[in-house]
Design a protein around this motif. Structure first.
Motif, short mmCIF file in Angstrom:
data_model
loop_
_atom_site.label_atom_id
_atom_site.label_comp_id
_atom_site.label_asym_id
_atom_site.label_seq_id
_atom_site.Cartn_x
_atom_site.Cartn_y
_atom_site.Cartn_z
N MET A 1 7.76 49.34 -5.84
CA MET A 1 7.62 49.13 -4.22
C MET A 1 8.50 47.98 -4.21
SD MET A 1 3.38 49.62 -3.83
CE MET A 1 3.33 49.61 -2.07
N LYS A 2 9.54 48.00 -3.07
CA LYS A 2 10.49 47.02 -2.82
C LYS A 2 10.05 46.00 -1.97
CE LYS A 2 14.35 50.22 -3.08
NZ LYS A 2 15.29 50.95 -2.36
N SER A 3 10.38 44.91 -2.15
CA SER A 3 10.31 43.73 -1.31
C SER A 3 11.53 42.84 -1.31
CB SER A 3 8.97 42.84 -1.41
OG SER A 3 8.79 41.84 -0.17
N GLU A 4 11.89 42.24 -0.13
CA GLU A 4 13.09 41.24 -0.25
C GLU A 4 12.30 39.87 -0.34
OE1 GLU A 4 15.74 41.59 3.23
OE2 GLU A 4 15.52 43.55 3.47
N CYS B 1 18.85 40.95 -2.51
CA CYS B 1 18.65 39.56 -3.01
C CYS B 1 19.78 39.31 -4.07
CB CYS B 1 17.36 39.31 -3.60
SG CYS B 1 16.87 39.96 -4.85
N PRO B 2 20.07 38.14 -4.50
CA PRO B 2 20.97 37.83 -5.40
C PRO B 2 20.75 38.41 -7.02
CG PRO B 2 20.60 35.56 -4.51
CD PRO B 2 19.68 36.77 -3.99
N GLN B 3 19.66 38.69 -7.21
CA GLN B 3 19.40 39.19 -8.58
C GLN B 3 18.30 40.44 -8.33
OE1 GLN B 3 18.37 35.67 -10.75
NE2 GLN B 3 19.83 36.30 -12.22
N ARG C 1 9.26 38.73 -16.47
CA ARG C 1 10.73 38.26 -16.51
C ARG C 1 11.14 39.40 -15.74
NH1 ARG C 1 14.11 41.71 -19.11
NH2 ARG C 1 13.40 43.43 -20.56
N LEU C 2 12.41 38.93 -15.13
CA LEU C 2 13.32 39.84 -14.36
C LEU C 2 13.87 41.03 -15.33
CD1 LEU C 2 15.18 40.56 -11.81
CD2 LEU C 2 16.59 38.89 -12.77
N MET C 3 13.86 42.20 -14.63
CA MET C 3 14.40 43.32 -15.19
C MET C 3 15.35 43.66 -14.56
SD MET C 3 12.87 46.75 -17.03
CE MET C 3 13.88 48.03 -17.72
N PRO C 4 16.52 43.35 -14.66
CA PRO C 4 17.74 43.33 -13.67
C PRO C 4 18.01 45.04 -13.42
CG PRO C 4 18.19 41.78 -14.96
CD PRO C 4 17.18 42.53 -15.67
N ALA D 1 20.74 46.24 -13.51
CA ALA D 1 21.50 46.63 -14.41
C ALA D 1 20.97 47.15 -15.79
CB ALA D 1 22.66 45.65 -14.76
N GLU D 2 19.86 46.47 -16.23
CA GLU D 2 19.18 46.89 -17.26
C GLU D 2 18.49 48.28 -17.12
OE1 GLU D 2 16.26 43.87 -18.77
OE2 GLU D 2 15.48 45.08 -20.19
N ILE D 3 17.93 48.52 -16.07
CA ILE D 3 17.44 49.72 -15.86
C ILE D 3 18.38 50.67 -15.75
CG2 ILE D 3 16.28 51.01 -13.92
CD1 ILE D 3 15.26 48.50 -12.78
#
Length: 153
Positions: free
Chosen positions: A6-9, A55-57, A107-110, A112-114
């Motif tokens: 689920m996405k959220s800004e 968002c930025p990340q 942690r953030l899983m960016p 790019a990592e996905i």
DNA sequence: GCCAACGTTGGC
DNA sequence: GCCAACGTTGGC
């Protein structure tokens, strides 16, 4: 038991907001496919990947779960609200939401990592033009992501 | 800010 | 039912 992303800004509602609130009605979804996932398929206890978008990340930032079955989205009836829908009535609601409960901030899983993880290559989030704010996640994909977030790469 | 992709709307 | 126009999403 199903799994979802689920996405959220984060400028609208971030993982820190969910940690603070513990639980939130996932209101404001105005896409039929995403609505149908919530209304027709989500069960209490389903796993949720909380994703920050626009968002930025961008990336996965937490784990959550479905805390309450779908019920009519209250904002559709409120003329003052940006999500007001004049075609919706309490007798015939058009939009529904579940409640989302925090499990843990991770942690953030960016993104790019996905993208760089071969087992995750088929995720909807990576496909061109994907704009759905709620997408199903395969159990295998869920397991890979949870393992990586737990520091077991 | 750009732009590709997609969903929705509404005239016909 | 078709389809052009428009609006939104979301990564970059």
């Amino acid at each position: 038991m199903r799994y979802w992303l689920m996405k959220s800004e984060p400028s609208d509602y971030s993982i820190d907001d969910l940690v603070r609130d513990g639980s939130v009605p996932w209101y404001g979804v105005r896409n039929y496919q995403a609505r149908n996932f919530m209304r027709d398929q989500m069960q209490v206890g389903d796993g949720v990947l909380f994703y920050h978008s626009s968002c930025p990340q961008p990336g996965i930032v937490g784990l959550a779960k479905v805390g309450k079955l779908a019920y009519p989205d209250a904002t559709q009836f409120d003329p003052q609200h940006k999500y007001f829908d004049p075609k919706a009535t309490p007798d015939n609601p058009r939009w529904f939401n579940v409640d989302v409960h925090i499990v843990q901030k991770t942690r953030l899983m960016p993104l790019a990592e996905i993208r760089d993880t071969p087992e995750l290559a088929n995720m909807r989030i990576l496909q061109r033009g994907n704009r759905l704010s709620i997408t199903p996640v395969d159990p295998d994909e869920w397991n890979v992501i949870v393992a990586r977030l737990a520091g077991r790469p």
